[in-house]
Enzyme design. Structure first.
Site, PDB file in Angstrom:
ATOM      1  N   ASN A 206       2.371   1.492   4.334  1.00  0.00           N
ATOM      2  CA  ASN A 206       2.617   0.227   5.018  1.00  0.00           C
ATOM      3  C   ASN A 206       2.301   0.297   6.516  1.00  0.00           C
ATOM      4  O   ASN A 206       2.983  -0.294   7.338  1.00  0.00           O
ATOM      5  CB  ASN A 206       4.057  -0.243   4.781  1.00  0.00           C
ATOM      6  CG  ASN A 206       4.325  -1.692   5.172  1.00  0.00           C
ATOM      7  OD1 ASN A 206       5.414  -2.019   5.623  1.00  0.00           O
ATOM      8  ND2 ASN A 206       3.350  -2.573   5.017  1.00  0.00           N
TER       9      ASN A 206
ATOM     10  N   ASP B 280      -8.354   3.325   1.442  1.00  0.00           N
ATOM     11  CA  ASP B 280      -7.442   3.712   2.519  1.00  0.00           C
ATOM     12  C   ASP B 280      -8.263   4.238   3.697  1.00  0.00           C
ATOM     13  O   ASP B 280      -8.936   5.260   3.574  1.00  0.00           O
ATOM     14  CB  ASP B 280      -6.474   4.784   2.021  1.00  0.00           C
ATOM     15  CG  ASP B 280      -5.356   5.066   2.999  1.00  0.00           C
ATOM     16  OD1 ASP B 280      -5.454   4.675   4.178  1.00  0.00           O
ATOM     17  OD2 ASP B 280      -4.366   5.695   2.581  1.00  0.00           O
TER      18      ASP B 280
ATOM     19  N   CYS C 243       0.863  -1.180   0.000  1.00  0.00           N
ATOM     20  CA  CYS C 243       0.000   0.000   0.000  1.00  0.00           C
ATOM     21  C   CYS C 243       0.898   1.228   0.000  1.00  0.00           C
ATOM     22  O   CYS C 243       2.078   1.130  -0.349  1.00  0.00           O
ATOM     23  CB  CYS C 243      -0.991  -0.019   1.166  1.00  0.00           C
ATOM     24  SG  CYS C 243      -0.281   0.189   2.819  1.00  0.00           S
TER      25      CYS C 243
ATOM     26  N   CYS D 230      -1.468   0.595   7.349  1.00  0.00           N
ATOM     27  CA  CYS D 230      -2.895   0.238   7.476  1.00  0.00           C
ATOM     28  C   CYS D 230      -3.248  -1.000   6.642  1.00  0.00           C
ATOM     29  O   CYS D 230      -3.400  -2.088   7.163  1.00  0.00           O
ATOM     30  CB  CYS D 230      -3.801   1.407   7.064  1.00  0.00           C
ATOM     31  SG  CYS D 230      -3.777   2.821   8.166  1.00  0.00           S
ATOM     32  N   ARG D 231      -3.374  -0.802   5.341  1.00  0.00           N
ATOM     33  CA  ARG D 231      -3.913  -1.853   4.483  1.00  0.00           C
ATOM     34  C   ARG D 231      -2.970  -3.032   4.280  1.00  0.00           C
ATOM     35  O   ARG D 231      -3.364  -4.184   4.471  1.00  0.00           O
ATOM     36  CB  ARG D 231      -4.318  -1.266   3.128  1.00  0.00           C
ATOM     37  CG  ARG D 231      -5.443  -0.245   3.252  1.00  0.00           C
ATOM     38  CD  ARG D 231      -5.693   0.479   1.957  1.00  0.00           C
ATOM     39  NE  ARG D 231      -4.565   1.363   1.653  1.00  0.00           N
ATOM     40  CZ  ARG D 231      -4.412   1.997   0.501  1.00  0.00           C
ATOM     41  NH1 ARG D 231      -5.279   1.825  -0.473  1.00  0.00           N
ATOM     42  NH2 ARG D 231      -3.386   2.802   0.304  1.00  0.00           N
ATOM     43  N   SER D 232      -1.724  -2.765   3.872  1.00  0.00           N
ATOM     44  CA  SER D 232      -0.835  -3.897   3.594  1.00  0.00           C
ATOM     45  C   SER D 232      -0.445  -4.678   4.852  1.00  0.00           C
ATOM     46  O   SER D 232      -0.394  -5.911   4.800  1.00  0.00           O
ATOM     47  CB  SER D 232       0.387  -3.478   2.778  1.00  0.00           C
ATOM     48  OG  SER D 232       1.118  -2.456   3.396  1.00  0.00           O
TER      49      SER D 232
END
Length: 157
Positions: A12, A126, A9, A14-16
């Site tokens: 690095n 996001d 993301c 939140c999402r990934s």
């Protein structure tokens, strides 16, 4: 045979890392931790060395996924030598990865949600600047895509 998977993301945090932690647990539950190596990274370098966002960690933990051991890192051209799957959370990060990708790369570079089952979402939104609902949506989307990804990899093992 070992399959290496990298989730990407922007920062690095939140999402990934959420995808990293969830996929790690699903791989462990499947008994495939010796066959599948997992990592996550961001295309930006602002958060290198930092833990995942506290909200991402909290909501993941409520669902049984521990992100506390993860630390942010930035993508690197050498990732294309290591990972057979490089999965972007959105089109902007995918475009950045495509610019970095060497012509010799033969792995899978694409959107992570291509492995999911929710046709309404092609990108993982996001959640950083939003409320708690955004983190819950990320968890829902990522859990589904992790199941699809694991199924895809199992066909290769």
């Amino acid at each position: 045979m070992t399959v290496n998977v990298l989730f990407v993301c922007l920062g690095n945090i939140c999402r990934s890392p959420t995808a990293h932690g969830i996929f790690e647990q699903k791989v462990k539950n499947a008994g495939l931790q010796d066959e599948i190596v997992i990592d996550s990274a961001g295309t930006g370098g602002w958060h290198i060395g930092k833990s995942p966002d506290a909200r991402a960690s909290q909501f993941a933990l409520e669902r049984g996924y521990d992100l506390s051991h993860l630390r942010a890192r930035q993508t690197d051209p050498s990732d294309f030598l290591t990972y057979q799957y490089i999965l972007a959370m959105d089109n902007a990060n995918l475009a950045d990865l495509k610019r970095m990708k060497p012509s010799s790369y033969k792995g899978h570079l694409g959107l992570f949600l291509d492995f999911g089952d929710n046709p309404q979402y092609r990108e993982v939104p996001d959640p950083y600047y939003g409320g708690d609902d955004g983190f819950q949506l990320v968890l829902d989307l990522v859990e589904s895509a992790c199941d699809g990804l694991l199924l895809d990899i199992r066909h290769q093992l």
